[in-house]
Design an enzyme around this catalytic site. Sequence first.
Site, PDB file in Angstrom:
ATOM      1  CB  CYS A   1     -14.055   0.771   0.039  1.00  0.00           C
ATOM      2  SG  CYS A   1     -13.497   2.435   0.102  1.00  0.00           S
TER       3      CYS A   1
ATOM      4  CD  GLN B   1     -12.930  -2.429  -0.598  1.00  0.00           C
ATOM      5  OE1 GLN B   1     -12.125  -2.180   0.450  1.00  0.00           O
ATOM      6  NE2 GLN B   1     -14.121  -2.857  -0.298  1.00  0.00           N
TER       7      GLN B   1
ATOM      8  NE  ARG C   1      -9.891  -5.582   0.341  1.00  0.00           N
ATOM      9  CZ  ARG C   1      -9.223  -4.625   0.889  1.00  0.00           C
ATOM     10  NH1 ARG C   1      -9.830  -3.483   1.193  1.00  0.00           N
ATOM     11  NH2 ARG C   1      -7.664  -4.410   0.745  1.00  0.00           N
TER      12      ARG C   1
ATOM     13  CG  ASP D   1     -13.562   6.213  -1.058  1.00  0.00           C
ATOM     14  OD1 ASP D   1     -13.574   5.985   0.470  1.00  0.00           O
ATOM     15  OD2 ASP D   1     -12.571   6.050  -1.662  1.00  0.00           O
TER      16      ASP D   1
ATOM     17  CG  HIS E   1      -8.503   0.003  -2.727  1.00  0.00           C
ATOM     18  ND1 HIS E   1      -7.586  -0.951  -2.526  1.00  0.00           N
ATOM     19  CD2 HIS E   1      -9.125   0.293  -1.589  1.00  0.00           C
ATOM     20  CE1 HIS E   1      -7.922  -1.309  -1.280  1.00  0.00           C
ATOM     21  NE2 HIS E   1      -8.697  -0.455  -0.717  1.00  0.00           N
TER      22      HIS E   1
ATOM     23  NE  ARG F   1      -3.995   0.469   1.857  1.00  0.00           N
ATOM     24  CZ  ARG F   1      -5.145   0.668   2.557  1.00  0.00           C
ATOM     25  NH1 ARG F   1      -5.227   1.197   3.696  1.00  0.00           N
ATOM     26  NH2 ARG F   1      -6.126  -0.191   2.024  1.00  0.00           N
TER      27      ARG F   1
END
Length: 315
Positions: free
Chosen positions: A266, A140, A294, A226, A137, A110
């Site tokens: 998310c 996700q 996930r 988000d 991402h 990340r």
Amino acid sequence: MSPTSTGPLRHFLQLRDFSRAELQYIFKRARLIKDKFKRYQPHHTLHDRTLAMVFEKASTRTRVSFEAGMYQLGGSVIHLTTTDSQLGRSEPIEDTARVVSRMVDLVMIRTFEQTRLERFASHSRVPVINGLTNEYHPCQILADIFTWIEHRGSIQGRTVAWIGDANNMAYTWLQAAELLDFVVHVSGPPGYQLDPDRVRDLDPAHFKVFDSPDDACRGADLVTTDVWTSMGYEAENDERRRAFADWCVDMDMMDHAAPNALFMHCLPAHRGEEVTADVIDGPQSVVWDEAENRLHVQKALMEFLILGPQDTPAA
Ligand code: CP
Ligand code: NVA
């Protein structure tokens, strides 16, 4: 170098690194892995394998899902951050990649710019997974689409409304729409809309931009949003709060969507900013399934990158 039993070195740096057939394989495999997990049946396909996780930004879900997932597959995990590794003391990311990838079987990172992830991957001997960058991402979105499939079946031909910032999640949804043949309606405030340079190579049949978030939601099968300020952009927080005030997903916006529309986020979420509490905690919301998934999709992803496709149910 060919670290899988079946083919050349593969990375998962953005969603379109995988074909439609490979994504469908991941969803199918995740189903099997999740079913076994729910029945407490061991699934140790990565016995003795090691995952290194490198976090240059904060995380709850990504860390727990990768770490728990690798242990549940029979492997082990090493957790590095910028502050507790030499990355924080200016060791070049290329040198970190060369060293770490001689000692482990898989790396998840990340970080900030996608180019930083790509620099790591191009010096790695083992597969590298994008655990979130400023641009994408993809893990996700694997979980989100798997969650959609669990609740509603195929996503082909459906409409997803993306409300808010044209961020890493938004651009990954756009890649998913092209790969899996659905449409994304995008609406965000002026100054935070899609970048024409970044959508130039996308098929315009798979996304449509709306000034009004209500119009973007009209008839949508899934509404998703988000945070207004992604990690790395905190200095813009006050300015963003003002700009995004009319892009809060509330019940009125959900009422413009299809009657049985789902809501996704998310996480982490800020109730009262990008979404109201009655939406995220309401009956259309599937955010906890999204978060749990996930774990299952990433177990399928890690297996795929290390072992290649598994045709038969594993022990
Ligand atoms: N959704 C997500 O990636 O969450 P974390 O930042 O907690 O990992
Ligand atoms: N867009 C958000 C997602 C967090 C999981 C961020 O990048 O901070």
